[in-house]
Design a protein around this motif. Structure first.
Motif, PDB file in Angstrom:
ATOM      1  N   CYS A 107       0.854  -1.198   0.000  1.00 35.00           N
ATOM      2  CA  CYS A 107       0.000   0.000   0.000  1.00 35.00           C
ATOM      3  C   CYS A 107       0.889   1.246   0.000  1.00 35.00           C
ATOM      4  O   CYS A 107       1.934   1.285   0.645  1.00 35.00           O
ATOM      5  CB  CYS A 107      -0.910   0.019   1.210  1.00 35.00           C
ATOM      6  N   GLY A 108       0.463   2.261  -0.700  1.00 32.93           N
ATOM      7  CA  GLY A 108       1.194   3.517  -0.760  1.00 32.93           C
ATOM      8  C   GLY A 108       0.963   4.362   0.486  1.00 32.93           C
ATOM      9  O   GLY A 108      -0.031   4.206   1.206  1.00 32.93           O
ATOM     10  N   ILE A 109       1.890   5.284   0.730  1.00 34.56           N
ATOM     11  CA  ILE A 109       1.845   6.133   1.926  1.00 34.56           C
ATOM     12  C   ILE A 109       0.559   6.949   1.973  1.00 34.56           C
ATOM     13  O   ILE A 109      -0.088   7.042   3.016  1.00 34.56           O
ATOM     14  CB  ILE A 109       3.087   7.042   1.980  1.00 34.56           C
ATOM     15  N   GLU A 110       0.157   7.543   0.844  1.00 35.45           N
ATOM     16  CA  GLU A 110      -1.053   8.362   0.831  1.00 35.45           C
ATOM     17  C   GLU A 110      -2.288   7.525   1.124  1.00 35.45           C
ATOM     18  O   GLU A 110      -3.184   7.948   1.861  1.00 35.45           O
ATOM     19  CB  GLU A 110      -1.219   9.066  -0.523  1.00 35.45           C
ATOM     20  N   PHE A 111      -2.330   6.302   0.561  1.00 35.50           N
ATOM     21  CA  PHE A 111      -3.459   5.406   0.793  1.00 35.50           C
ATOM     22  C   PHE A 111      -3.530   5.022   2.282  1.00 35.50           C
ATOM     23  O   PHE A 111      -4.590   5.079   2.897  1.00 35.50           O
ATOM     24  CB  PHE A 111      -3.323   4.143  -0.079  1.00 35.50           C
ATOM     25  N   ILE A 112      -2.387   4.664   2.864  1.00 37.21           N
ATOM     26  CA  ILE A 112      -2.340   4.284   4.290  1.00 37.21           C
ATOM     27  C   ILE A 112      -2.812   5.453   5.156  1.00 37.21           C
ATOM     28  O   ILE A 112      -3.629   5.281   6.062  1.00 37.21           O
ATOM     29  CB  ILE A 112      -0.906   3.858   4.690  1.00 37.21           C
ATOM     30  N   ALA A 113      -2.306   6.642   4.872  1.00 34.65           N
ATOM     31  CA  ALA A 113      -2.685   7.824   5.651  1.00 34.65           C
ATOM     32  C   ALA A 113      -4.178   8.080   5.567  1.00 34.65           C
ATOM     33  O   ALA A 113      -4.827   8.384   6.574  1.00 34.65           O
ATOM     34  CB  ALA A 113      -1.896   9.044   5.172  1.00 34.65           C
ATOM     35  N   LYS A 114      -4.739   7.917   4.368  1.00 31.43           N
ATOM     36  CA  LYS A 114      -6.168   8.168   4.181  1.00 31.43           C
ATOM     37  C   LYS A 114      -7.002   7.123   4.924  1.00 31.43           C
ATOM     38  O   LYS A 114      -7.952   7.469   5.631  1.00 31.43           O
ATOM     39  CB  LYS A 114      -6.494   8.165   2.682  1.00 31.43           C
ATOM     40  N   VAL A 115      -6.665   5.850   4.748  1.00 35.25           N
ATOM     41  CA  VAL A 115      -7.443   4.768   5.367  1.00 35.25           C
ATOM     42  C   VAL A 115      -7.381   4.841   6.896  1.00 35.25           C
ATOM     43  O   VAL A 115      -8.386   4.671   7.572  1.00 35.25           O
ATOM     44  CB  VAL A 115      -6.946   3.387   4.874  1.00 35.25           C
ATOM     45  N   LEU A 116      -6.204   5.118   7.428  1.00 37.43           N
ATOM     46  CA  LEU A 116      -6.033   5.154   8.891  1.00 37.43           C
ATOM     47  C   LEU A 116      -6.264   6.543   9.491  1.00 37.43           C
ATOM     48  O   LEU A 116      -6.116   6.737  10.695  1.00 37.43           O
ATOM     49  CB  LEU A 116      -4.634   4.652   9.265  1.00 37.43           C
ATOM     50  N   GLU A 117      -6.631   7.497   8.633  1.00 40.59           N
ATOM     51  CA  GLU A 117      -6.928   8.866   9.061  1.00 40.59           C
ATOM     52  C   GLU A 117      -5.761   9.473   9.839  1.00 40.59           C
ATOM     53  O   GLU A 117      -5.906   9.995  10.943  1.00 40.59           O
ATOM     54  CB  GLU A 117      -8.209   8.907   9.894  1.00 40.59           C
ATOM     55  N   GLN A 118      -4.571   9.390   9.230  1.00 43.66           N
ATOM     56  CA  GLN A 118      -3.357   9.931   9.833  1.00 43.66           C
ATOM     57  C   GLN A 118      -2.692  10.891   8.855  1.00 43.66           C
ATOM     58  O   GLN A 118      -2.961  10.865   7.661  1.00 43.66           O
ATOM     59  CB  GLN A 118      -2.385   8.799  10.181  1.00 43.66           C
ATOM     60  N   ASP A 119      -1.790  11.734   9.384  1.00 45.34           N
ATOM     61  CA  ASP A 119      -1.009  12.628   8.522  1.00 45.34           C
ATOM     62  C   ASP A 119      -0.002  11.796   7.736  1.00 45.34           C
ATOM     63  O   ASP A 119       0.537  10.796   8.238  1.00 45.34           O
ATOM     64  CB  ASP A 119      -0.241  13.661   9.358  1.00 45.34           C
ATOM     65  N   ILE A 120       0.272  12.241   6.531  1.00 43.57           N
ATOM     66  CA  ILE A 120       1.253  11.562   5.693  1.00 43.57           C
ATOM     67  C   ILE A 120       2.620  11.556   6.376  1.00 43.57           C
ATOM     68  O   ILE A 120       3.328  10.548   6.357  1.00 43.57           O
ATOM     69  CB  ILE A 120       1.337  12.237   4.292  1.00 43.57           C
ATOM     70  N   GLU A 121       2.967  12.670   7.054  1.00 47.34           N
ATOM     71  CA  GLU A 121       4.258  12.771   7.735  1.00 47.34           C
ATOM     72  C   GLU A 121       4.391  11.695   8.811  1.00 47.34           C
ATOM     73  O   GLU A 121       5.455  11.095   8.984  1.00 47.34           O
ATOM     74  CB  GLU A 121       4.444  14.165   8.363  1.00 47.34           C
ATOM     75  N   TYR A 122       3.315  11.455   9.531  1.00 50.20           N
ATOM     76  CA  TYR A 122       3.345  10.437  10.593  1.00 50.20           C
ATOM     77  C   TYR A 122       3.553   9.044   9.988  1.00 50.20           C
ATOM     78  O   TYR A 122       4.370   8.268  10.478  1.00 50.20           O
ATOM     79  CB  TYR A 122       2.046  10.468  11.420  1.00 50.20           C
ATOM     80  N   VAL A 123       2.829   8.751   8.901  1.00 51.50           N
ATOM     81  CA  VAL A 123       2.952   7.449   8.243  1.00 51.50           C
ATOM     82  C   VAL A 123       4.381   7.265   7.740  1.00 51.50           C
ATOM     83  O   VAL A 123       4.994   6.205   7.928  1.00 51.50           O
ATOM     84  CB  VAL A 123       1.918   7.305   7.110  1.00 51.50           C
ATOM     85  N   GLU A 124       4.937   8.298   7.127  1.00 52.26           N
ATOM     86  CA  GLU A 124       6.319   8.223   6.638  1.00 52.26           C
ATOM     87  C   GLU A 124       7.298   7.973   7.789  1.00 52.26           C
ATOM     88  O   GLU A 124       8.233   7.169   7.666  1.00 52.26           O
ATOM     89  CB  GLU A 124       6.709   9.515   5.914  1.00 52.26           C
ATOM     90  N   LYS A 125       7.099   8.649   8.880  1.00 52.23           N
ATOM     91  CA  LYS A 125       7.976   8.505  10.040  1.00 52.23           C
ATOM     92  C   LYS A 125       7.960   7.062  10.553  1.00 52.23           C
ATOM     93  O   LYS A 125       9.005   6.475  10.827  1.00 52.23           O
ATOM     94  CB  LYS A 125       7.522   9.464  11.157  1.00 52.23           C
ATOM     95  N   ILE A 126       6.784   6.459  10.647  1.00 55.01           N
ATOM     96  CA  ILE A 126       6.665   5.077  11.136  1.00 55.01           C
ATOM     97  C   ILE A 126       7.326   4.106  10.164  1.00 55.01           C
ATOM     98  O   ILE A 126       8.054   3.193  10.565  1.00 55.01           O
ATOM     99  CB  ILE A 126       5.185   4.709  11.379  1.00 55.01           C
ATOM    100  N   ILE A 127       7.106   4.336   8.862  1.00 51.32           N
ATOM    101  CA  ILE A 127       7.701   3.432   7.851  1.00 51.32           C
ATOM    102  C   ILE A 127       9.220   3.555   7.879  1.00 51.32           C
ATOM    103  O   ILE A 127       9.917   2.544   7.863  1.00 51.32           O
ATOM    104  CB  ILE A 127       7.129   3.739   6.446  1.00 51.32           C
ATOM    105  N   LYS A 128       9.743   4.777   8.011  1.00 48.88           N
ATOM    106  CA  LYS A 128      11.194   4.965   8.045  1.00 48.88           C
ATOM    107  C   LYS A 128      11.812   4.374   9.306  1.00 48.88           C
ATOM    108  O   LYS A 128      12.918   3.838   9.260  1.00 48.88           O
ATOM    109  CB  LYS A 128      11.533   6.456   7.957  1.00 48.88           C
ATOM    110  N   SER A 129      11.098   4.468  10.429  1.00 49.52           N
ATOM    111  CA  SER A 129      11.647   3.938  11.675  1.00 49.52           C
ATOM    112  C   SER A 129      11.695   2.403  11.662  1.00 49.52           C
ATOM    113  O   SER A 129      12.444   1.801  12.422  1.00 49.52           O
ATOM    114  CB  SER A 129      10.821   4.414  12.877  1.00 49.52           C
ATOM    115  N   ASN A 130      10.929   1.806  10.779  1.00 48.17           N
ATOM    116  CA  ASN A 130      10.889   0.336  10.682  1.00 48.17           C
ATOM    117  C   ASN A 130      12.013  -0.205   9.805  1.00 48.17           C
ATOM    118  O   ASN A 130      12.316  -1.375   9.849  1.00 48.17           O
ATOM    119  CB  ASN A 130       9.524  -0.098  10.150  1.00 48.17           C
ATOM    120  N   MET A 131      12.600   0.646   8.999  1.00 48.68           N
ATOM    121  CA  MET A 131      13.633   0.188   8.040  1.00 48.68           C
ATOM    122  C   MET A 131      14.988   0.126   8.669  1.00 48.68           C
ATOM    123  O   MET A 131      15.362   0.586   9.622  1.00 48.68           O
ATOM    124  CB  MET A 131      13.660   1.121   6.830  1.00 48.68           C
TER     125      MET A 131
END
Length: 131
Positions: A107-131
């Motif tokens: 799933c893309g970052i924008e899609f995840i942010a929209k579905v989970l009702e979160q900011d794109i920046e927050y989603v990016e931060k979580i994905i980057k912290s997992n790598m």
């Protein structure tokens, strides 16, 4: 006070004015004259002393109860805060887990942010912290 008083009047006078310094000499004279009055005053003084000790003990017990109640209230507040903080952490952990899972599944970052009702920046931060 009058010079000629009955024993009952003397008892009443002594009881009423025993703590009044103005009548100290008269009361001492009455006490010397009648041992019963002296004994009564000794008993009254002992009762007053016992009452003071009893009141002091009650005050100490009340203070201890107040202290214990404050400790109990503080524990309850801490417990409730701990539950609240734990629930918030649990929700954040679940959200972060969902973000990582959706990302792994393509799933893309924008899609995840929209579905989970979160900011794109927050989603990016979580994905980057997992790598």
């Amino acid at each position: 006070y009058k010079k000629e008083m009955s024993v009952s009047e003397e008892y009443a006078f002594v009881l009423k004015y025993n703590q009044d310094e103005r009548y100290r000499d008269i009361i001492e004279a009455i006490k010397k004259k009648d041992k019963g009055i002296w004994n009564m005053l000794e008993c009254a003084d002992q009762i007053r002393q016992d009452e003071k000790e009893w009141l002091k003990k009650i005050e100490e017990e009340r203070n201890e109860l107040d202290r214990n109640q404050k400790i109990t209230n503080a524990r309850l507040e801490g417990y409730e805060k701990g539950i609240s903080d734990g629930e918030a952490r649990g929700e954040a952990n679940n959200l972060n887990k969902n973000i990582r899972s959706m990302c792994k599944n393509g799933c893309g970052i924008e899609f995840i942010a929209k579905v989970l009702e979160q900011d794109i920046e927050y989603v990016e931060k979580i994905i980057k912290s997992n790598m």
